[in-house]
Design a protein around this motif. Structure first.
Motif, PDB file in Angstrom:
ATOM      1  N   UNK A   4       0.817  -1.155   0.029  1.00 15.12           N
ATOM      2  CA  UNK A   4      -0.032   0.050   0.040  1.00 15.12           C
ATOM      3  C   UNK A   4       0.809   1.389   0.011  1.00 15.12           C
ATOM      4  N   UNK A   5       0.031   2.209   0.650  1.00 15.09           N
ATOM      5  CA  UNK A   5       1.209   3.610   0.410  1.00 15.09           C
ATOM      6  C   UNK A   5       2.278   3.337   1.236  1.00 15.09           C
ATOM      7  N   UNK A  24      -0.405   3.481  -8.612  1.00 11.90           N
ATOM      8  CA  UNK A  24       0.455   4.375  -9.044  1.00 11.90           C
ATOM      9  C   UNK A  24       1.753   4.205  -8.395  1.00 11.90           C
ATOM     10  N   UNK A  25       2.033   4.134  -7.020  1.00  9.82           N
ATOM     11  CA  UNK A  25       3.132   3.859  -6.396  1.00  9.82           C
ATOM     12  C   UNK A  25       3.702   2.305  -6.775  1.00  9.82           C
ATOM     13  N   UNK A  56       2.080  -3.385   6.589  1.00  9.77           N
ATOM     14  CA  UNK A  56       0.677  -3.902   6.365  1.00  9.77           C
ATOM     15  C   UNK A  56      -0.472  -3.475   6.843  1.00  9.77           C
ATOM     16  N   UNK A  57      -0.383  -2.391   7.234  1.00  6.93           N
ATOM     17  CA  UNK A  57      -1.899  -1.706   7.666  1.00  6.93           C
ATOM     18  C   UNK A  57      -2.121  -2.032   8.971  1.00  6.93           C
ATOM     19  N   UNK A  58      -3.517  -1.395   9.123  1.00  5.68           N
ATOM     20  CA  UNK A  58      -3.843  -1.583  10.594  1.00  5.68           C
ATOM     21  C   UNK A  58      -3.862  -2.842  11.170  1.00  5.68           C
ATOM     22  N   UNK A 105      -6.994   3.169  -3.790  1.00  6.46           N
ATOM     23  CA  UNK A 105      -6.496   1.982  -4.678  1.00  6.46           C
ATOM     24  C   UNK A 105      -5.639   2.621  -5.838  1.00  6.46           C
ATOM     25  N   UNK A 106      -6.237   3.569  -6.663  1.00  5.64           N
ATOM     26  CA  UNK A 106      -5.162   4.498  -7.332  1.00  5.64           C
ATOM     27  C   UNK A 106      -3.910   4.792  -7.033  1.00  5.64           C
TER      28      UNK A 106
END
Length: 378
Positions: free
Chosen positions: A10-11, A109-110, A156-158, A104-105
């Motif tokens: 992700x980001x 993109x990243x 890996x997020x929350x 998601x965009x």
């Protein structure tokens, strides 16, 4: 050259990979989802500080190919009266302008930029276990594969699997509100595409922006008890709309008409946050982004804080004499800022008056932290 494993595309994870690669490190990304379109339904705003971090990574063009810029913010009260209108930070600099885009965009993109730079990005790699040794760390995946490196970054997020491996007692908590998101092309005319509007309603905080193509992106934050797991699993766009509309119709603002014009594209989530003083490190593993310091969305800083993490971590690893010194410096530099954001955002979500404590980092100091050419160890 140190080999670094990043869990999560992700980001936070993709930006960290770009930053670490720029610092001359060998990095690979492992993402559990089968493609890059995770959470395609939700949208976010990158603030000027997040855009500054992207610029330091040379990734501005990759991200500004999607979404749209925001240069002005206005605030309406429950009667629809404008009480504040001001330029957003960075409005005069195309590289620093706020940007509204779908999550998601941004992820796609990243990730595409990482692949373009020769960084390995593997999808469908779900972590099963983490094994730390004195010299290396090994990740085992549910498909039987493994990856071994000198350092593991849990981005890996929350609901981080890496965090469960290194700090199993730590759990995210409810931040006091649930948040609705929606999109519609049928809303009444709502202003120019570079304007973000926040409505301080009697029952909900409501925000919206309109894309150059005429699509209205909106959110509503409602303070109260969390929605149950069953409600979240079984909810429908129509049901969420019917739950929200009576709250918005108590005020004389454009919010109710926008939601009423939204048919299929409505989703809702409970706002969550990580407790302060969460463990970020264990041996050769480090948590960044939401895995370490998720905040409620009230300040709109989650993605931007993750982008800052990426730059500061890479600079620390690039310039420190050893890995332990780099990770210590990273945590010293980042924890006061991100925990101030968690606290402030949580206070807003709970309708509490934000504290008066000064932000731990001035804009000038933040710019120096993110400046790729300035070392923390000079």
């Amino acid at each position: 050259m140190a080999r670094i494993i990043v869990i999560g595309g992700g980001t936070a994870g993709s930006a960290a990979a770009l930053a670490l690669h720029k610092a001359g490190l060998d990095v690979s990304v492992y993402e559990a989802h089968p493609d890059s379109a995770e959470d395609i339904g939700a949208f976010l705003t990158l603030a000027s500080n997040g855009m500054r971090a992207l610029a330091q990574l040379g990734a501005s063009t990759a991200v500004t190919g999607t979404g749209f810029p925001l240069t002005t913010m206005r605030v309406l009260d429950g009667s629809g009266t404008e009480v504040v209108k001001r330029p957003l930070a960075g409005a005069d600099d195309p590289l620093l302008q706020y940007r509204c885009l779908r999550r998601g965009e941004l992820n796609a993109a990243l990730q595409a930029e990482a692949v373009r730079r020769g960084i390995g990005v593997r999808h469908g790699a779900r972590v099963e276990s983490v094994e730390e040794g004195p010299e290396h760390v090994t990740v085992r995946f549910t498909d039987g594969g493994t990856a071994t490196g000198d350092l593991l970054i849990g981005a890996d997020g929350l609901n981080s699997t890496v965090r469960r491996a290194i700090a199993p007692a730590v759990q995210p908590g409810y931040a006091g509100e649930h948040v609705f998101y929606g999109y519609t092309t049928d809303a009444p005319a709502a202003g120019p595409s570079d304007l973000f509007t926040l409505i301080r309603g009697s029952e909900a905080a409501f925000g919206y922006a309109v894309s150059p193509a005429g699509e209205t992106y909106w959110f509503a934050r409602v303070t109260g008890d969390p929605l149950s797991a069953e409600d979240l699993a079984n909810g429908t766009p129509g049901g969420w709309r019917d739950l929200l509309l009576p709250l918005l119709r108590k005020d004389s603002t454009p919010a109710a008409d926008m939601v009423a014009a939204t048919t299929d594209s409505v989703l809702v989530t409970n706002a969550t946050e990580m407790p302060l003083a969460t463990t970020w490190r264990s041996g050769r593993a480090l948590l960044i982004g939401d895995a370490a310091h998720a905040a409620s969305p009230a300040t709109g800083q989650g993605a931007s804080m993750a982008l800052e993490d990426a730059v500061v971590l890479a600079k620390a690893l690039r310039d420190a004499p050893d890995t332990d010194g780099a990770l210590t410096a990273y945590e010293t530099l980042r924890r006061p800022r991100v925990e101030h954001n968690v606290t402030t955002s949580g206070q807003i979500s709970r309708n509490a008056r934000p504290g008066t404590a000064q932000a731990p980092l001035s804009d000038e100091d933040l710019a120096r932290h993110l400046d790729w050419n300035i070392s923390f160890f000079a």
